[in-house]
Design a protein around this motif. Sequence first.
Motif, PDB file in Angstrom:
ATOM      1  N   VAL A 254     -11.974-112.217   4.747  1.00 51.07           N
ATOM      2  CA  VAL A 254     -12.719-113.781   4.545  1.00 51.07           C
ATOM      3  C   VAL A 254     -13.158-113.916   5.555  1.00 51.07           C
ATOM      4  CG1 VAL A 254     -13.282-115.806   3.408  1.00 51.07           C
ATOM      5  CG2 VAL A 254     -11.778-113.729   1.956  1.00 51.07           C
ATOM      6  N   GLY A 255     -13.851-112.956   6.427  1.00 48.53           N
ATOM      7  CA  GLY A 255     -14.966-113.404   7.481  1.00 48.53           C
ATOM      8  C   GLY A 255     -13.774-113.646   8.420  1.00 48.53           C
ATOM      9  N   LEU A 256     -13.873-114.841   9.686  1.00 46.15           N
ATOM     10  CA  LEU A 256     -12.714-115.070  10.455  1.00 46.15           C
ATOM     11  C   LEU A 256     -12.059-116.128   9.886  1.00 46.15           C
ATOM     12  CD1 LEU A 256     -15.625-115.647  13.077  1.00 46.15           C
ATOM     13  CD2 LEU A 256     -14.724-113.527  12.887  1.00 46.15           C
ATOM     14  N   VAL A 257     -11.827-116.082   8.454  1.00 44.30           N
ATOM     15  CA  VAL A 257     -10.559-116.949   8.532  1.00 44.30           C
ATOM     16  C   VAL A 257      -9.447-116.252   7.498  1.00 44.30           C
ATOM     17  CG1 VAL A 257      -9.898-118.884   6.997  1.00 44.30           C
ATOM     18  CG2 VAL A 257     -12.165-118.590   7.837  1.00 44.30           C
ATOM     19  N   TRP A 258      -9.559-115.477   6.815  1.00 44.90           N
ATOM     20  CA  TRP A 258      -8.632-115.217   6.140  1.00 44.90           C
ATOM     21  C   TRP A 258      -8.512-113.562   5.894  1.00 44.90           C
ATOM     22  CZ3 TRP A 258      -4.955-118.404   4.548  1.00 44.90           C
ATOM     23  CH2 TRP A 258      -5.204-119.674   4.412  1.00 44.90           C
ATOM     24  N   ASN A 259      -7.307-112.682   6.791  1.00 45.01           N
ATOM     25  CA  ASN A 259      -7.028-111.725   6.812  1.00 45.01           C
ATOM     26  C   ASN A 259      -5.878-111.201   6.331  1.00 45.01           C
ATOM     27  OD1 ASN A 259      -8.657-108.824   7.752  1.00 45.01           O
ATOM     28  ND2 ASN A 259      -6.763-109.284   9.717  1.00 45.01           N
ATOM     29  N   PHE A 260      -5.475-110.453   5.381  1.00 42.58           N
ATOM     30  CA  PHE A 260      -4.358-109.889   5.506  1.00 42.58           C
ATOM     31  C   PHE A 260      -4.463-109.041   3.828  1.00 42.58           C
ATOM     32  CE2 PHE A 260      -4.539-113.244   2.015  1.00 42.58           C
ATOM     33  CZ  PHE A 260      -4.543-113.159   1.180  1.00 42.58           C
ATOM     34  N   ASP A 261      -3.095-107.905   4.056  1.00 43.34           N
ATOM     35  CA  ASP A 261      -2.800-107.273   2.567  1.00 43.34           C
ATOM     36  C   ASP A 261      -1.901-107.151   1.517  1.00 43.34           C
ATOM     37  OD1 ASP A 261      -3.113-103.892   4.906  1.00 43.34           O
ATOM     38  OD2 ASP A 261      -4.377-105.322   4.354  1.00 43.34           O
ATOM     39  N   LEU A 262      -2.648-107.304   0.380  1.00 42.46           N
ATOM     40  CA  LEU A 262      -1.683-108.059  -0.867  1.00 42.46           C
ATOM     41  C   LEU A 262      -1.059-107.063  -1.052  1.00 42.46           C
ATOM     42  CD1 LEU A 262      -0.429-109.919  -2.512  1.00 42.46           C
ATOM     43  CD2 LEU A 262      -2.461-110.227  -3.801  1.00 42.46           C
ATOM     44  N   PRO A 263      -0.221-106.255  -0.806  1.00 43.47           N
ATOM     45  CA  PRO A 263       0.630-105.362  -2.305  1.00 43.47           C
ATOM     46  C   PRO A 263       0.165-105.393  -4.175  1.00 43.47           C
ATOM     47  CG  PRO A 263       2.628-106.024  -0.525  1.00 43.47           C
ATOM     48  CD  PRO A 263       1.393-106.904  -0.929  1.00 43.47           C
ATOM     49  N   LEU A 264      -0.723-103.687  -4.347  1.00 41.40           N
ATOM     50  CA  LEU A 264      -0.310-103.983  -5.104  1.00 41.40           C
ATOM     51  C   LEU A 264       0.514-104.868  -6.262  1.00 41.40           C
ATOM     52  CD1 LEU A 264      -3.367-101.430  -5.645  1.00 41.40           C
ATOM     53  CD2 LEU A 264      -3.686-103.791  -5.591  1.00 41.40           C
ATOM     54  N   GLN A 288     -13.367-120.568  -0.309  1.00 40.02           N
ATOM     55  CA  GLN A 288     -13.969-122.145  -0.118  1.00 40.02           C
ATOM     56  C   GLN A 288     -14.774-121.824   1.375  1.00 40.02           C
ATOM     57  OE1 GLN A 288     -10.439-124.376   0.048  1.00 40.02           O
ATOM     58  NE2 GLN A 288     -11.190-125.595  -1.269  1.00 40.02           N
ATOM     59  N   GLN A 289     -14.140-120.724   1.853  1.00 39.63           N
ATOM     60  CA  GLN A 289     -14.877-120.190   3.560  1.00 39.63           C
ATOM     61  C   GLN A 289     -16.791-119.775   3.138  1.00 39.63           C
ATOM     62  OE1 GLN A 289     -11.435-120.334   2.824  1.00 39.63           O
ATOM     63  NE2 GLN A 289     -11.401-122.576   3.976  1.00 39.63           N
ATOM     64  N   LEU A 290     -16.774-119.181   2.260  1.00 41.46           N
ATOM     65  CA  LEU A 290     -17.738-118.805   1.130  1.00 41.46           C
ATOM     66  C   LEU A 290     -18.666-120.112   0.676  1.00 41.46           C
ATOM     67  CD1 LEU A 290     -16.884-115.534  -0.561  1.00 41.46           C
ATOM     68  CD2 LEU A 290     -17.401-114.989   2.184  1.00 41.46           C
ATOM     69  N   ILE A 291     -18.076-120.919   0.935  1.00 40.53           N
ATOM     70  CA  ILE A 291     -18.977-122.230  -0.079  1.00 40.53           C
ATOM     71  C   ILE A 291     -19.626-121.870  -0.948  1.00 40.53           C
ATOM     72  CG2 ILE A 291     -20.534-123.849   0.586  1.00 40.53           C
ATOM     73  CD1 ILE A 291     -21.098-122.304   3.645  1.00 40.53           C
ATOM     74  N   THR A 292     -18.337-120.392  -2.008  1.00 38.11           N
ATOM     75  CA  THR A 292     -18.843-121.059  -3.313  1.00 38.11           C
ATOM     76  C   THR A 292     -17.735-120.663  -4.071  1.00 38.11           C
ATOM     77  OG1 THR A 292     -20.353-118.959  -2.242  1.00 38.11           O
ATOM     78  CG2 THR A 292     -19.754-118.490  -3.737  1.00 38.11           C
ATOM     79  N   THR A 305       2.255-114.846   1.560  1.00 36.48           N
ATOM     80  CA  THR A 305       1.768-115.181   2.589  1.00 36.48           C
ATOM     81  C   THR A 305       0.752-115.238   2.658  1.00 36.48           C
ATOM     82  OG1 THR A 305       4.233-115.554   3.122  1.00 36.48           O
ATOM     83  CG2 THR A 305       2.334-116.109   4.558  1.00 36.48           C
ATOM     84  N   ALA A 306      -0.124-115.514   2.711  1.00 43.22           N
ATOM     85  CA  ALA A 306      -1.915-115.246   3.604  1.00 43.22           C
ATOM     86  C   ALA A 306      -2.113-115.540   4.593  1.00 43.22           C
ATOM     87  CB  ALA A 306      -2.388-116.039   2.428  1.00 43.22           C
ATOM     88  N   LEU A 307      -2.261-115.048   5.114  1.00 44.48           N
ATOM     89  CA  LEU A 307      -2.719-114.582   6.854  1.00 44.48           C
ATOM     90  C   LEU A 307      -3.928-115.510   7.572  1.00 44.48           C
ATOM     91  CD1 LEU A 307      -0.686-111.695   8.132  1.00 44.48           C
ATOM     92  CD2 LEU A 307       0.296-114.231   8.090  1.00 44.48           C
ATOM     93  N   GLY A 308      -4.218-116.438   7.709  1.00 46.93           N
ATOM     94  CA  GLY A 308      -5.321-117.266   8.685  1.00 46.93           C
ATOM     95  C   GLY A 308      -5.545-116.793   9.840  1.00 46.93           C
TER      96      GLY A 308
END
Length: 339
Positions: A254-264, A288-292, A305-308
């Motif tokens: 999600v842009g410069l904010v969230w960046n992580f791999d979620l195992p299926l 929220q970071q997409l203002i949508t 765990t989500a990485l920001g």
Amino acid sequence: MTAPPIITRKPLYYFIVLTLLLLAGELTITRLARFTTTPGLPFAVTVDLVVGLPVLYYLFIVRRYKVGWTTVAGVFGLALVVAAGILPPAQQLYLGWFRKALLLAEPALLVVLVVRLRRLVHHYRLAAAIETDFLLNLAASFRAVFGHPLPFLVSEAAMVRYGLLGWLKPAAAAAQPAFSMHRESAFTAIMGTLLLVSVAEMGGVHLLVMRWSPVVAYWLLGLSVYGTGFLLGHLQAVRQRPLLLTATTLRIRVGLVWNFDLPLAALAAAEPWRDAEPLPEGVLNLAQQLITPPNVLLSCHHAITALGPYGLRKTTRQLALYVDKPAEFMQALNLPRAI
């Protein structure tokens, strides 16, 4: 992908707060009427800035995050620049002594920096031959050279890459399903408006504050430029980094904010979400970071765990997303509907 080591953000916060307090204190002292008439004050302020800043960096960044000690030299050079901006020109005698010390050590430091830079480029190319994501490749390069992914530097480099060099064509991704997040929402229009307002406000505030304090005006201008760069970088990163679905993971970007791999394997269910429905408590809203408003809710079997940015970590069992094609996205995931 192996999960990065847990990063405690407190030392970074302490470093930032103490640095700002130090700079504010020294700036206040240099504005005192007796500063130019008290011989010991210019020396004390020079030592506080040129020695104090590298010491704070070593104690809270190098020791805690295992960053290479050679980076202290770079902070020392930056401290010289900051001191030159804070100290009046007539009171920079002692600053010249430190500059001469830096010049004596410069050849050795230059060799070290060149060697580290060459290693960094080498490892980045190795990573780029396998992975197309700029942030992941840079973090892998830092880990290989410095022994740590250095999320703070990765976040800053990402802002420069997408904010100033957003016109560069991103590396071609592998043949994986990609899901955009900006084409069918108002994200691009809203961000464009925010950028225009930020630029107009930047000039107006700078001219207004200049009449009161030029120093404060330039500090505010720097912060405004930084904020505008982040908005521009975030806009470009959202456009160039869609969600990716591989055979085993959902790569959330999600842009410069969230960046992580979620195992299926960790995903339990996916369901559409309507704008008017309030999100359940504990849901991490990535839209929220997409203002949508989100249109997809993902539920997991266990906490993930989500990485920001800057090493930020959030633990949750549910994620709210916005995707341009939610039906196609959920069909690709092939998960049961939440009950």
